[in-house]
Design a protein around this motif. Structure first.
Motif, PDB file in Angstrom:
ATOM      1  N   VAL A 220      20.631 -49.891   9.262  1.00 59.82           N
ATOM      2  CA  VAL A 220      21.290 -49.560  10.522  1.00 59.82           C
ATOM      3  C   VAL A 220      22.778 -49.331  10.311  1.00 59.82           C
ATOM      4  O   VAL A 220      23.320 -48.304  10.726  1.00 59.82           O
ATOM      5  N   ALA A 221      23.446 -50.284   9.619  1.00 59.22           N
ATOM      6  CA  ALA A 221      24.911 -50.231   9.575  1.00 59.22           C
ATOM      7  C   ALA A 221      25.415 -48.997   8.837  1.00 59.22           C
ATOM      8  O   ALA A 221      26.505 -48.521   9.116  1.00 59.22           O
ATOM      9  N   ASN A 222      24.643 -48.476   7.882  1.00 64.71           N
ATOM     10  CA  ASN A 222      25.128 -47.290   7.181  1.00 64.71           C
ATOM     11  C   ASN A 222      24.602 -45.994   7.784  1.00 64.71           C
ATOM     12  O   ASN A 222      24.825 -44.918   7.232  1.00 64.71           O
TER      13      ASN A 222
ATOM     14  N   ILE B 167      12.859 -47.526  18.652  1.00 63.56           N
ATOM     15  CA  ILE B 167      14.043 -48.078  18.020  1.00 63.56           C
ATOM     16  C   ILE B 167      14.452 -49.387  18.704  1.00 63.56           C
ATOM     17  O   ILE B 167      14.830 -50.354  18.043  1.00 63.56           O
TER      18      ILE B 167
ATOM     19  N   PHE C  76      15.270 -41.926  12.715  1.00 62.68           N
ATOM     20  CA  PHE C  76      14.986 -41.505  14.095  1.00 62.68           C
ATOM     21  C   PHE C  76      14.475 -40.072  14.110  1.00 62.68           C
ATOM     22  O   PHE C  76      13.450 -39.767  14.716  1.00 62.68           O
TER      23      PHE C  76
ATOM     24  N   ILE D  58      19.528 -45.199  10.040  1.00 62.98           N
ATOM     25  CA  ILE D  58      18.626 -45.319  11.184  1.00 62.98           C
ATOM     26  C   ILE D  58      18.559 -44.005  11.953  1.00 62.98           C
ATOM     27  O   ILE D  58      17.501 -43.635  12.473  1.00 62.98           O
ATOM     28  N   ALA D  59      19.674 -43.258  11.990  1.00 53.95           N
ATOM     29  CA  ALA D  59      19.654 -41.970  12.690  1.00 53.95           C
ATOM     30  C   ALA D  59      18.747 -40.987  11.963  1.00 53.95           C
ATOM     31  O   ALA D  59      18.012 -40.209  12.573  1.00 53.95           O
TER      32      ALA D  59
ATOM     33  N   VAL E  60      19.469 -54.567   9.154  1.00 56.24           N
ATOM     34  CA  VAL E  60      20.713 -54.185   9.817  1.00 56.24           C
ATOM     35  C   VAL E  60      21.732 -53.711   8.776  1.00 56.24           C
ATOM     36  O   VAL E  60      22.392 -52.701   8.945  1.00 56.24           O
TER      37      VAL E  60
END
Lengths: 250, 267
Positions: free
Chosen positions: B164-166, B84, B173, B169-170, B160
């Protein structure tokens, strides 16, 4: 890119300290792994990474919550530490209930003859063929200390990353549209999680499976993991600071 | 202790170089195709992610055969933790070469952590450095591939904003980590076979593509998301059938146990 690194050298130092704290904290957590899941070793019955991540990420959430209302670093660190300590303590209490009333074993340590805190005899209660079971008082106290250190480390990393972002003109709190959210908070959070996982896995290889807490002979190995984490976190900090500094340009 | 105990070198099957070439070339080709083709073809990113997942699972298989001393999942989490950082760093400074920069940075971080694990911590696994480089690289390519599926591009600003921002990304992961760590964790043991483990990795990669495709509906619209999920489901079906066939091949016998006995029958 170079300017961003030199301008944020203090935050990179704090990120590195946070990573080292996380690495040290893992040695305090009583991890039993698969043997403990069968009540054949002292500690909580899951792996180091899961425990450290569970407690540390709770600490991250509580630190982030505190950052809603203040930017006072000691308060944020305290909030992170308390969140992680509560999480690990609850895990250990429930684990102890299961071990005592479900499995039917006495919490006892096989590594020490008497509990250093309560001075109770341990070796008499260890079942044959096991390496202790349940969570004796000393392991519980050690686990809470570990949770606190991990929470401080995680929130230090997160706070530093947010400060790096603010130094390039990003908003800390800003718009919270239902789906788009705040880029800085999201990137800082996922980087903090990434750094947390790296620093939770390195000490787990150092421990090699199970540890009972600070009274365990394996605890003395912590300098190795801390040195490794120091070097690894410096690399991670460079990468993270540059990536967040670039966020200012988009 | 756990995870099969101390073992030796993993044996049999395709050589590591073949899988590595598949992972690097397939992964990067998928990511670049997904980026430059129109948004409807973003599933190529997912195909790249599947190639990288297979490579990562093979690297985990080789290193975890020696016995890590702790559970196999730890190494998958380490892979995605390094990935990441490296992937967002690469995209932020690399521009069109972003995935390659990310890959190289991941290899450096992985190599350093592998060297630390062997030299400072003293794990004594002969292939630790190489395996860490591979695992970090595979984790990075999985994240980039799935990000391309969701965002339709690997442009830093778009990733992003849309990945990522919403918080997707988790999700990436964890599903990416699952694809890398789960196949060997589920298959390990004395009867572990490389093709069965890797087929499970294909299946896990396909599930990741389905989920990422579902997430892509937010940004790419229903048609592209439907195509992503359709490709994922087709791959999943074939991989699952093949995996089940391999289980039947390796099992001593597959027997039906019938349904649970009813309360009358128990009396």
């Amino acid at each position: 890119m170079i300017d961003a690194l030199f301008g944020n050298i203090i935050w990179m130092a704090l990120i590195t300290i946070g990573g080292v704290l996380i690495s040290w904290s893992v040695h305090f957590v009583p991890v039993g792994g698969a043997p403990a899941a069968m009540a054949q070793a002292t500690g909580i019955g899951t792996g180091t990474v899961q425990l450290a991540a569970g407690a540390g990420l709770t600490g991250l959430v509580s630190a982030g919550f505190m950052m809603n209302v203040t930017d006072n670093l000691p308060l944020i660190l305290a909030s992170g530490a308390v969140g992680a300590m509560i999480m690990i303590a609850v895990t250990m209490i429930v684990g102890t209930l299961v071990y005592v009333y479900g499995v039917g074993v006495v919490p006892s340590s096989a590594k020490v003859k008497v509990d250093p805190i309560t001075k109770y005899r341990q070796d008499l209660y260890v079942s044959q063929g096991t390496e202790g079971h349940g969570l004796p008082t000393v392991s519980f106290v050690s686990g809470v200390i570990g949770g606190g250190l991990g929470g401080i480390g995680g929130s230090l990393v997160y706070y530093s990353l947010i400060e790096v972002g603010m130094s390039v003109g990003l908003e800390r709190a800003g718009i919270t549209n239902a789906v788009t959210g705040n880029p800085l908070v999201a990137v800082a959070a996922i980087f903090a999680i990434g750094i947390f996982f790296v620093n939770a896995v390195i000490p787990s290889y150092n421990i090699g499976g199970t540890i009972e807490g600070f009274h365990d002979p394996k605890f003395k190995k912590w300098p190795k993991a801390v040195v490794s984490s120091l070097i690894a976190t410096i690399l991670c900090a460079i990468v993270a600071v540059v990536a967040i500094a670039q966020l200012g340009g988009i | 202790m756990s995870a099969g105990g101390a073992g030796g070198e993993a044996k049999g099957g395709y050589p590591p170089q073949t899988i590595m070439a598949l992972g690097i070339v397939g992964g990067l080709a998928g990511i670049y195709l997904g980026n430059f083709m129109p948004p409807a073809y973003s599933f190529f990113g997912g195909l790249g992610a599947i190639c990288a997942t297979v490579w990562g699972a093979d690297a985990v298989r080789r290193v975890a055969s020696y016995g890590l001393g702790t559970g196999v999942p730890s190494i998958g989490m380490l892979a995605l933790g390094m990935g990441i950082l490296a992937s967002l760093f690469g995209l932020s400074i690399g521009g069109v070469a972003g995935p390659i920069v990310a890959f190289v940075v991941a290899a450096i971080i992985g190599g350093v952590i592998g060297a630390l694990a062997n030299k400072v911590i003293g794990m004594g696994i002969p292939i630790m450095e190489q395996a860490m480089v591979e695992i970090a690289g595979a984790g990075t390519l999985v994240i980039l591939g799935l990000s391309v599926v969701i965002a339709g591009s690997f442009d830093f600003a778009l990733v992003v904003q849309n990945v990522v921002a919403n918080g997707y990304i988790a999700l990436i992961f964890i599903i990416g980590g699952m694809g890398i760590l789960h196949p060997f964790n589920a298959s390990l043991g004395p009867d572990e076979k490389q093709d069965r483990t890797l087929m499970l990795a294909v299946e896990k990669g396909a599930i990741a593509l389905i989920i990422a495709g579902f997430a892509s509906s937010l940004h790419e619209g229903l048609m592209a998301a439907g195509l992503n999920m359709f490709v994922g489901i087709v791959i999943w079906y074939f991989a699952f059938s093949k995996h089940y066939a391999l289980i039947k091949r390796d099992a001593y016998a597959v027997v039906g146990t019938g349904l649970l006995p009813s309360s009358e029958e128990l009396q």
